[in-house]
Design an enzyme around this catalytic site. Structure first.
Site, PDB file in Angstrom:
ATOM      1  N   ASN A 180       9.043  -2.809   0.296  1.00 45.69           N
ATOM      2  CA  ASN A 180       7.710  -3.210   0.730  1.00 45.69           C
ATOM      3  C   ASN A 180       7.723  -4.349   1.747  1.00 45.69           C
ATOM      4  O   ASN A 180       6.670  -4.824   2.161  1.00 45.69           O
ATOM      5  CB  ASN A 180       6.833  -3.598  -0.462  1.00 45.69           C
ATOM      6  CG  ASN A 180       7.333  -4.827  -1.207  1.00 45.69           C
ATOM      7  OD1 ASN A 180       8.346  -5.422  -0.860  1.00 45.69           O
ATOM      8  ND2 ASN A 180       6.617  -5.212  -2.252  1.00 45.69           N
ATOM      9  N   LYS A 181       8.907  -4.791   2.158  1.00 50.20           N
ATOM     10  CA  LYS A 181       9.000  -5.881   3.124  1.00 50.20           C
ATOM     11  C   LYS A 181       8.856  -5.360   4.560  1.00 50.20           C
ATOM     12  O   LYS A 181       8.948  -4.158   4.810  1.00 50.20           O
ATOM     13  CB  LYS A 181      10.326  -6.623   2.959  1.00 50.20           C
ATOM     14  CG  LYS A 181      10.513  -7.230   1.574  1.00 50.20           C
ATOM     15  CD  LYS A 181       9.366  -8.165   1.197  1.00 50.20           C
ATOM     16  CE  LYS A 181       9.632  -8.962  -0.067  1.00 50.20           C
ATOM     17  NZ  LYS A 181       9.546  -8.183  -1.301  1.00 50.20           N
TER      18      LYS A 181
END
Length: 369
Positions: A180-181
Site C-alpha cells: 500500500n506504499k
C-alpha cells in the site's frame, strides 16, 4: 468492489524479475539489491542505504544500530502504527508518548520539547498519512539537545519539507515498501543514514551479524536475518523509476476527493498544505465528529463494496501495553479522537476518477442520512 488499495506495476517490473530468474540471482546476493539501495538513498538525499525485509525490520535495525539501551528514553507519537513502539520496547528503553497536532495529525512539537529529559536519547518522528511535523524545527531541537532523530518515513515516500526530502532530516531513517506504499517491493524496507559506521552496523545486523573481516559463521554479536531478496529489489528499482508519477497520481486523488467532499458539516478533511509542506496524500483520511457515526459509515461503505481502513489505535490505549503496566492513566485527547473517529477511503494508485466519484456519492448519501 473498490478496494482500499490497488498497487500499480506499469514499468520495468516484469523485465527486471525475468532478468533475476534467468540469471539465477534471486536471493539477497543479487545486483538489484545494491542498485536499489544506492538509487533510493540518492533519491532521498542520503549517503547510505541498507535494504531489509520490511519496515518493522528497518526500525529494529535502526534502534539497535544507534545503541539504544535500557534506561534510555525515546519520545514518539502515541498515534501511530505499533511497529516503532515494539522496536523501542525490545531494546529495554522507555517510551515517552506525545499527543498529536489537530490539523496535520502528526506529533505536536511543543509537547515534544516539554517531554525532553537528560535521559532522552532519541526522538522517533512517524510521518502520518501524507503530512509531517515541521522537520526543520525538530532537527534544530535534536541538534540543540544532542538527541538522535529517527524518521519513520514508511508513509512519506518523496514527501518534501521546506523543499528537502523527508527521510533526509534524520540521523537515521526508515522506509517501508509494503504493497500500500507509494512504491512497493511486496514486502521490504530500507534503513538510510549519512553515517558510514551506522550503515556498516545496519548491514551486519540484517545479516546475522556476520563480520566481513572475520571468519564466516563465527559470530561476535546478535543479529537478524532481515535481508531483502534480489527479486524484491528488482521490483523496487522499477517502481522507483516511476515514483514521481506515483506521487502525482496520489496528489490528484487527494485533489479529487477534496473537491467533492469539502464543506460537509462534521467532516474533517486532510490539510492540502502547511507552511512547510504540501500533502502527498499517501491515503485520503477523514475524521468525523462522532465515533458511532464513523463506525456506521465504514460498515455501510463496506456493504456498498467500498473498502476503508480505520485510523491507528493510539499506543497509550493498546491492551498489550496496558497489560504490561505501561501508559496507565495517560490521556492524549487529540490522538483519542483521531483513533475513534478517523478512517481512510480507497487511495491506491489503481483508483480511477469514476471510482472516486462513486465513493464520494456513497459517502455523501450516508452522511446526509
Amino acid at each position: 468492489m473498490i478496494p482500499v488499495n490497488t498497487p500499480v506495476f506499469n514499468g520495468n517490473e516484469e523485465k527486471y524479475l525475468v532478468d533475476c530468474i534467468r540469471s539465477g540471482w534471486i536471493s539477497s546476493e543479487g545486483s538489484y539489491v545494491t542498485r536499489f539501495e544506492r538509487e533510493f538513498a540518492s533519491y532521498i538525499g542520503m549517503d547510505h542505504g541498507v535494504a531489509v525485509s520490511n519496515g518493522s525490520a528497518a526500525l529494529d535495525i535502526a534502534l539497535e544500530a544507534i545503541g539504544l539501551n535500557e534506561g534510555d528514553e525515546v519520545i514518539m507519537p502515541t498515534f501511530t502504527i505499533i511497529s516503532p513502539a515494539f522496536s523501542v520496547l525490545r531494546t529495554g528503553a522507555k517510551i515517552v508518548l506525545v499527543d498529536m497536532d489537530n490539523d496535520t495529525w502528526n506529533m505536536a512539537l511543543d509537547e515534544v520539547e516539554s517531554k525532553i529529559t537528560p535521559k532522552t536519547k532519541a526522538i522517533i518522528a512517524v510521518h502520518i498519512y501524507g503530512l509531517t511535523s515541521n522537520l526543520k524545527r525538530l532537527r534544530e531541537i535534536c541538534d540543540k539537545k544532542g538527541i538522535i532523530l529517527i524518521e519513520d518515513a514508511a508513509e512519506a515516500h518523496g514527501q518534501e519539507v521546506f523543499g528537502k526530502k523527508v527521510g533526509s532530516y534524520g540521523d537515521i531513517s526508515t522506509f517501508s515498501f509494503y504493497p500500500n506504499k507509494t512504491i512497493t517491493t511486496g514486502e521490504g524496507g530500507i534503513v538510510l543514514t549519512r553515517d558510514v559506521k551506522l550503515a556498516e552496523k545496519a548491514r551486519e545486523l540484517r545479516n546475522l551479524s556476520f563480520k566481513p573481516s572475520k571468519r564466516r559463521f563465527v559470530h561476535y554479536s546478535f543479529g537478524w536475518n532481515y535481508r531483502m531478496t534480489n527479486l524484491q529489489a528488482a521490483i523496487g528499482c522499477a517502481q522507483l523509476e516511476n515514483i514521481e508519477e506515483h506521487i502525482r497520481k496520489k496528489k490528484l486523488i487527494g485533489k479529487l476527493y477534496t473537491e467533492q467532499l469539502k464543506g460537509i458539516p462534521g467532516v474533517q478533511l486532510p490539510l492540502e498544505k502547511t507552511n512547510f509542506s504540501v500533502n502527498n496524500y499517501w491515503v485520503f483520511g477523514i475524521v468525523l465528529d462522532d465515533e458511532e457515526k464513523a463506525i456506521y459509515v465504514q460498515e455501510e461503505l463496506g456493504k456498498h463494496g467500498i473498502g476503508t481502513r480505520p485510523f491507528f489505535w493510539s499506543m497509550h490505549e493498546q491492551p498489550v501495553f496496558n497489560e504490561l503496566g505501561l501508559f496507565l492513566g495517560e490521556h492524549y485527547p487529540i490522538a483519542e479522537r483521531l483513533s475513534r473517529c478517523g478512517f481512510y477511503l480507497p487511495s491506491g494508485l489503481g483508483l480511477n476518477e469514476t471510482e472516486i466519484q462513486s465513493v464520494c456519492q456513497a459517502f455523501r448519501n450516508l452522511i446526509n442520512q
